[in-house]
Scaffold this motif. Sequence first.
Motif, short mmCIF file in Angstrom:
data_model
loop_
_atom_site.label_atom_id
_atom_site.label_comp_id
_atom_site.label_asym_id
_atom_site.label_seq_id
_atom_site.Cartn_x
_atom_site.Cartn_y
_atom_site.Cartn_z
N UNK A 33 0.84 -1.21 0.00
CA UNK A 33 0.00 0.00 0.00
C UNK A 33 0.87 1.26 0.00
N UNK A 34 0.33 2.31 -0.59
CA UNK A 34 1.05 3.57 -0.58
C UNK A 34 0.97 4.16 0.82
N UNK A 35 1.89 5.06 1.17
CA UNK A 35 1.84 5.70 2.48
C UNK A 35 0.52 6.46 2.65
N UNK A 36 0.13 6.66 3.91
CA UNK A 36 -1.12 7.35 4.22
C UNK A 36 -0.90 8.80 4.59
N UNK A 37 -1.90 9.61 4.27
CA UNK A 37 -1.98 10.99 4.74
C UNK A 37 -3.29 11.09 5.52
N UNK A 38 -3.29 11.89 6.58
CA UNK A 38 -4.46 12.00 7.45
C UNK A 38 -4.79 13.46 7.70
N UNK A 39 -6.09 13.76 7.73
CA UNK A 39 -6.58 15.09 8.11
C UNK A 39 -7.45 14.88 9.34
N UNK A 40 -7.18 15.67 10.39
CA UNK A 40 -7.92 15.58 11.64
C UNK A 40 -8.49 16.94 12.00
N UNK A 41 -9.77 16.95 12.38
CA UNK A 41 -10.44 18.15 12.85
C UNK A 41 -11.16 17.75 14.13
#
Length: 157
Positions: A33-41
Amino acid sequence: MTTLQSVVRRRRALAAAGAVSAGLLVLSACDKPTPLATVTVGTASVHSEATCGGEGETLKTTNLAKCLKDKDIESIKVDPDDTVRFGVDPDIADEGWTILMNGQPLTDSSTKTYRTVPGSVFFNAQYGASGDSTLVTIKEGEQNVTGLWSFKLKKDS
């Protein structure tokens, strides 16, 4: 009875070995799998594998525009008073990454795995926002773009 118990044990051992072998075979056929990016609010988070690239190879310029128009992306609600947190895997950070807003750089390139931006920025016309949603993309690579991770931020007021 002893013979019956040993036969049952052998069958269980063979079944377990078969299951392990089948599992390894299935895993060997999978792509990494490709690396992950995360958005948190606040307490809500969304994460995504790369919309395009993410495998270390330079993306062609013609593909970049198509990737930025991708409609099948994760979305998250953002109150303009909230802080939006961006996190990336170390593999992305090592290459340097930039936050784009509607395709334009919002931040300078960074090699950190974590950044924060005030939520109000994503709905402010001064920064190129229009309407109640904004496309935010994480661009991997400083000189050559090697991956894009896109998210839709929806105004929640």
